[in-house]
Design an enzyme around this catalytic site. Structure first.
Site, PDB file in Angstrom:
ATOM      1  N   ASP A  87       0.855  -1.188   0.000  1.00  0.00           N
ATOM      2  CA  ASP A  87       0.000   0.000   0.000  1.00  0.00           C
ATOM      3  C   ASP A  87       0.896   1.246   0.000  1.00  0.00           C
ATOM      4  O   ASP A  87       1.828   1.326  -0.790  1.00  0.00           O
ATOM      5  CB  ASP A  87      -0.960  -0.042   1.200  1.00  0.00           C
ATOM      6  CG  ASP A  87      -2.089   0.957   1.089  1.00  0.00           C
ATOM      7  OD1 ASP A  87      -3.120   0.635   0.461  1.00  0.00           O
ATOM      8  OD2 ASP A  87      -1.958   2.066   1.626  1.00  0.00           O
ATOM      9  N   TYR A 212      -3.129  11.062   2.002  1.00  0.00           N
ATOM     10  CA  TYR A 212      -3.672  11.106   0.640  1.00  0.00           C
ATOM     11  C   TYR A 212      -3.617  12.526   0.094  1.00  0.00           C
ATOM     12  O   TYR A 212      -3.286  12.741  -1.075  1.00  0.00           O
ATOM     13  CB  TYR A 212      -5.119  10.592   0.644  1.00  0.00           C
ATOM     14  CG  TYR A 212      -5.218   9.100   0.811  1.00  0.00           C
ATOM     15  CD1 TYR A 212      -5.551   8.280  -0.265  1.00  0.00           C
ATOM     16  CD2 TYR A 212      -4.979   8.492   2.037  1.00  0.00           C
ATOM     17  CE1 TYR A 212      -5.631   6.909  -0.129  1.00  0.00           C
ATOM     18  CE2 TYR A 212      -5.054   7.122   2.188  1.00  0.00           C
ATOM     19  CZ  TYR A 212      -5.383   6.335   1.104  1.00  0.00           C
ATOM     20  OH  TYR A 212      -5.446   4.976   1.253  1.00  0.00           O
ATOM     21  N   HIS A 263      -4.637  -7.706  -0.430  1.00  0.00           N
ATOM     22  CA  HIS A 263      -3.925  -6.460  -0.180  1.00  0.00           C
ATOM     23  C   HIS A 263      -3.113  -6.485   1.104  1.00  0.00           C
ATOM     24  O   HIS A 263      -2.108  -5.792   1.228  1.00  0.00           O
ATOM     25  CB  HIS A 263      -4.945  -5.317  -0.135  1.00  0.00           C
ATOM     26  CG  HIS A 263      -4.345  -3.960  -0.113  1.00  0.00           C
ATOM     27  ND1 HIS A 263      -3.530  -3.486  -1.118  1.00  0.00           N
ATOM     28  CD2 HIS A 263      -4.426  -2.956   0.812  1.00  0.00           C
ATOM     29  CE1 HIS A 263      -3.154  -2.248  -0.831  1.00  0.00           C
ATOM     30  NE2 HIS A 263      -3.674  -1.914   0.332  1.00  0.00           N
TER      31      HIS A 263
END
Length: 287
Positions: A87, A212, A263
């Site tokens: 990630d 982000y 993931h």
């Protein structure tokens, strides 16, 4: 004489992801392995996540974190180390390999965030990756847009509701874990709650989302020339494609594809994950 290994998580993960792999990595003889496969594991929380304080000023994106991690390893006394990430951890790890090749002897990733298609997809792995990316953009990326554009607004709601915080995270477990109907069957219900609690009890919903805003549109595309390992898990959000990675990662020495895992690979399939890291490390060490 163990090899130092810096492992970096992402969102909505945490150091909880690593609970099942730390002992097999550090004490391989307890699991039927060789002492020569042992690692010293360094697994920090990303800034603004869990036990790491929230940054007090802007600018703490993946480039800054990579520099901080390189400094961390130096302060711990490791002149030579390996780095692994998934990630956001993949982006941080790639940059570590790019900016600290004097000390970072190799990297291992499960995502290639800056490796883009070079043209129309034709090969099976390319077609599969494009299909996964289209699904992500159509059905799975709303959280990312919100956190990239208005993390503060979102943070007020998550900080005000433990159920909201849990839903925001567990929905991603449902979507990104390779399971047969219930992610708790793979991750464990208590461990899932542990991960949520690291966000809730530390009040880091907002500060974690800000990564982000800091980085999603600004990740640098720097070439990584240190030996690189890649593991491709069946239900990764956007599986790596070797041909797309070749320009930025010209020294891929290890590439493995697995039919189980998603993931959160180290959490989902810890035995596979540990064996893959050990194999990658041996490849790096032997050249």
């Amino acid at each position: 004489n163990a090899t130092p290994l810096l492992i970096t998580h992402g969102w909505p993960g945490s150091i909880v992801e690593f609970q099942r792999i730390i002992e097999p990595l550090t004490e391989p003889t307890r699991y039927g392995g060789s002492a020569s496969d042992a690692f010293h594991v360094v697994a920090p929380s990303l800034p603004g996540y869990g036990f790491s304080s929230a940054p007090r000023q802007t600018g703490c994106g993946v480039e800054r974190i990579a520099a901080l991690w390189a400094q961390l390893m130096q302060r711990l006394g490791y002149d030579r180390y390996l780095a692994q990430g998934g990630d956001w951890g993949s982006a941080v790890t790639a940059l570590i390999g790019a900016i600290d090749p004097q000390h970072c002897a190799g990297i291992h990733v499960t995502l290639a965030m800056t490796a883009a298609p070079k043209g129309p997809a034709t090969e099976p792995d390319e077609l599969h990756a494009v299909e996964r990316l289209q699904h992500y953009r159509a059905w799975d990326s709303g959280y990312s847009t919100q956190q990239k554009t208005r993390p503060q607004t979102l943070g007020y709601g998550l900080a005000d509701s433990p159920v909201g915080q849990m839903a925001w995270i567990v929905e991603k477990f449902w979507s990104w874990v390779h399971h047969d109907g219930d992610p708790a069957d793979v991750l464990g219900r208590d461990a899932m709650l542990d991960d949520v609690m690291l966000y809730w009890c530390t009040n880091t919903a907002t500060s974690s989302a800000r990564l982000y805003w800091e980085s999603l549109s600004k990740v640098e595309r720097l070439p990584v020339e240190v030996p690189t390992g890649v593991a491709v898990y069946a239900k990764e959000i956007f599986p790596p494609v070797r041909s797309w990675m070749a320009d930025l990662y010209p020294n891929i020495v290890h590439w493995e594809t697995y039919d189980r895992g998603g993931h959160f690979a180290g959490w989902e399939v810890p035995e596979t994950f540990v064996a893959d890291l050990q194999q990658w490390r041996r490849t790096v060490e032997t050249g």
